[in-house]
Design a protein around this motif. Structure first.
Motif, PDB file in Angstrom:
ATOM      1  N   GLY A 187      15.674  17.392  -5.858  1.00  0.00           N
ATOM      2  CA  GLY A 187      14.400  16.899  -5.147  1.00  0.00           C
ATOM      3  C   GLY A 187      14.785  16.765  -3.664  1.00  0.00           C
ATOM      4  O   GLY A 187      13.829  16.503  -2.667  1.00  0.00           O
ATOM      5  N   ARG A 188      16.127  17.059  -3.033  1.00  0.00           N
ATOM      6  CA  ARG A 188      16.257  17.244  -1.705  1.00  0.00           C
ATOM      7  C   ARG A 188      15.734  18.562  -1.239  1.00  0.00           C
ATOM      8  O   ARG A 188      15.360  19.304  -2.008  1.00  0.00           O
ATOM      9  CB  ARG A 188      17.813  16.959  -1.425  1.00  0.00           C
ATOM     10  N   SER A 245       9.485   5.855 -13.594  1.00  0.00           N
ATOM     11  CA  SER A 245      10.736   5.558 -14.078  1.00  0.00           C
ATOM     12  C   SER A 245      12.028   6.194 -13.748  1.00  0.00           C
ATOM     13  O   SER A 245      13.342   5.716 -13.742  1.00  0.00           O
ATOM     14  CB  SER A 245      10.781   5.379 -15.497  1.00  0.00           C
ATOM     15  N   THR A 246      11.959   7.492 -13.157  1.00  0.00           N
ATOM     16  CA  THR A 246      12.993   8.210 -12.537  1.00  0.00           C
ATOM     17  C   THR A 246      13.477   8.061 -11.431  1.00  0.00           C
ATOM     18  O   THR A 246      14.377   8.541 -10.794  1.00  0.00           O
ATOM     19  CB  THR A 246      13.037   9.645 -13.219  1.00  0.00           C
ATOM     20  N   GLU A 247      12.186   7.459 -10.574  1.00  0.00           N
ATOM     21  CA  GLU A 247      12.380   7.597  -8.928  1.00  0.00           C
ATOM     22  C   GLU A 247      12.265   9.064  -8.333  1.00  0.00           C
ATOM     23  O   GLU A 247      12.472   9.048  -7.252  1.00  0.00           O
ATOM     24  CB  GLU A 247      13.623   6.669  -8.482  1.00  0.00           C
ATOM     25  N   HIS A 248      11.769   9.743  -9.329  1.00  0.00           N
ATOM     26  CA  HIS A 248      11.662  11.357  -8.716  1.00  0.00           C
ATOM     27  C   HIS A 248      10.876  11.166  -7.663  1.00  0.00           C
ATOM     28  O   HIS A 248      11.056  11.912  -6.523  1.00  0.00           O
ATOM     29  CB  HIS A 248      11.296  12.277  -9.771  1.00  0.00           C
ATOM     30  N   GLN A 249       9.630  10.753  -7.799  1.00  0.00           N
ATOM     31  CA  GLN A 249       8.251  11.006  -6.642  1.00  0.00           C
ATOM     32  C   GLN A 249       9.022  10.281  -5.602  1.00  0.00           C
ATOM     33  O   GLN A 249       8.854  10.602  -4.306  1.00  0.00           O
ATOM     34  CB  GLN A 249       7.346  10.116  -7.145  1.00  0.00           C
ATOM     35  N   LEU A 250       9.736   8.952  -5.674  1.00  0.00           N
ATOM     36  CA  LEU A 250       9.956   8.261  -4.370  1.00  0.00           C
ATOM     37  C   LEU A 250      11.145   8.988  -3.769  1.00  0.00           C
ATOM     38  O   LEU A 250      10.780   9.116  -2.551  1.00  0.00           O
ATOM     39  CB  LEU A 250      10.717   6.838  -5.049  1.00  0.00           C
ATOM     40  N   GLU A 273       0.770  -1.302  -0.124  1.00  0.00           N
ATOM     41  CA  GLU A 273       0.177  -0.040   0.008  1.00  0.00           C
ATOM     42  C   GLU A 273       0.846   1.296   0.024  1.00  0.00           C
ATOM     43  O   GLU A 273       0.557   2.190  -0.606  1.00  0.00           O
ATOM     44  CB  GLU A 273      -1.000  -0.043   1.237  1.00  0.00           C
ATOM     45  N   MET A 274       1.991   1.235   0.730  1.00  0.00           N
ATOM     46  CA  MET A 274       2.943   2.425   0.821  1.00  0.00           C
ATOM     47  C   MET A 274       3.750   2.484  -0.666  1.00  0.00           C
ATOM     48  O   MET A 274       3.905   3.936  -0.795  1.00  0.00           O
ATOM     49  CB  MET A 274       3.842   2.207   1.977  1.00  0.00           C
ATOM     50  N   LEU A 275       4.111   1.309  -1.148  1.00  0.00           N
ATOM     51  CA  LEU A 275       4.977   1.595  -2.298  1.00  0.00           C
ATOM     52  C   LEU A 275       4.532   1.526  -3.537  1.00  0.00           C
ATOM     53  O   LEU A 275       5.286   2.109  -4.471  1.00  0.00           O
ATOM     54  CB  LEU A 275       6.281   0.768  -1.973  1.00  0.00           C
ATOM     55  N   TYR A 276       3.173   0.938  -3.785  1.00  0.00           N
ATOM     56  CA  TYR A 276       2.852   0.823  -4.981  1.00  0.00           C
ATOM     57  C   TYR A 276       2.724   2.021  -5.760  1.00  0.00           C
ATOM     58  O   TYR A 276       2.999   2.054  -7.153  1.00  0.00           O
ATOM     59  CB  TYR A 276       1.609   0.270  -5.022  1.00  0.00           C
ATOM     60  N   LYS A 277       2.436   3.228  -5.244  1.00  0.00           N
ATOM     61  CA  LYS A 277       2.228   4.447  -5.945  1.00  0.00           C
ATOM     62  C   LYS A 277       3.411   5.003  -6.721  1.00  0.00           C
ATOM     63  O   LYS A 277       3.594   5.631  -7.799  1.00  0.00           O
ATOM     64  CB  LYS A 277       1.796   5.699  -4.920  1.00  0.00           C
ATOM     65  N   PHE A 278       4.661   4.448  -6.332  1.00  0.00           N
ATOM     66  CA  PHE A 278       6.098   4.822  -6.828  1.00  0.00           C
ATOM     67  C   PHE A 278       6.371   3.785  -8.010  1.00  0.00           C
ATOM     68  O   PHE A 278       7.370   4.238  -8.721  1.00  0.00           O
ATOM     69  CB  PHE A 278       7.012   4.646  -5.655  1.00  0.00           C
ATOM     70  N   GLN A 279       5.848   2.781  -8.303  1.00  0.00           N
ATOM     71  CA  GLN A 279       6.304   1.644  -9.246  1.00  0.00           C
ATOM     72  C   GLN A 279       6.313   2.053 -10.627  1.00  0.00           C
ATOM     73  O   GLN A 279       7.345   1.460 -11.524  1.00  0.00           O
ATOM     74  CB  GLN A 279       5.272   0.362  -9.326  1.00  0.00           C
ATOM     75  N   ASN A 280       5.546   3.099 -11.050  1.00  0.00           N
ATOM     76  CA  ASN A 280       5.533   3.513 -12.609  1.00  0.00           C
ATOM     77  C   ASN A 280       6.276   4.693 -12.634  1.00  0.00           C
ATOM     78  O   ASN A 280       6.469   5.493 -13.705  1.00  0.00           O
ATOM     79  CB  ASN A 280       4.068   3.947 -12.915  1.00  0.00           C
TER      80      ASN A 280
END
Length: 149
Positions: A145-146, A121-126, A112-119
């Motif tokens: 992003g920091r 591709s740059t890891e920016h949102q994560l 639930e916590m991580l599925y939103k970051f799967q798409n």
């Protein structure tokens, strides 16, 4: 074996940075669920140039590969450099199924916590999420992003 729980929950994970950040968030969630203090985590985390990093986790990954619990594969996406991905082996999937008998709710919370970051591709949102939630791990960051970038 939080690493096995994460990979079993999320399936394959592309790129080492994503694996480190996913495990950082899962480690904090696991500690919270077990009623432990935020500094009493499975892995020893420190600020690094890409946010929270654990050299202990790196050793665990190598050990899990040597013990044939996880497999490493090559990843090449259009907008990224070549990297590595991680997934459970047959042996790892069997271990994950056993773990689910007692940790199914933890697996659900991790997903639930991580599925939103799967798409992403740059890891920016994560990374943005990690830096916003845990700015103390962004102090050594060299990427956009920091909090102070």
């Amino acid at each position: 074996m939080l690493l096995v729980l994460l990979l079993g929950t999320m399936g394959e994970i592309k790129y080492k940075t994503r694996l480190q950040k996913y495990l950082f968030l899962a480690d904090r969630q696991f500690a919270r669920q077990k009623g432990r203090k935020p500094d009493n985590l499975v892995y020893d985390w420190e600020p690094h140039k890409f946010g929270p990093f654990s050299s202990v986790l790196d050793l665990c990954i190598r050990g899990a590969v040597q013990n044939k619990m996880i497999e490493v594969f090559t990843v090449k996406e259009d907008n990224r450099d070549e990297g590595v991905g991680y997934r459970l082996s047959v042996k790892g999937r069997a271990k994950f199924k056993t773990m689910l008998q007692t940790l199914e709710s933890t697996s659900g919370l991790i997903h639930e916590m991580l599925y939103k970051f799967q798409n992403d591709s740059t890891e920016h949102q994560l990374l943005e999420f990690v830096y916003q939630m845990h700015p103390e791990y962004a102090t050594e960051s060299q990427i956009h992003g920091r909090p102070d970038a």
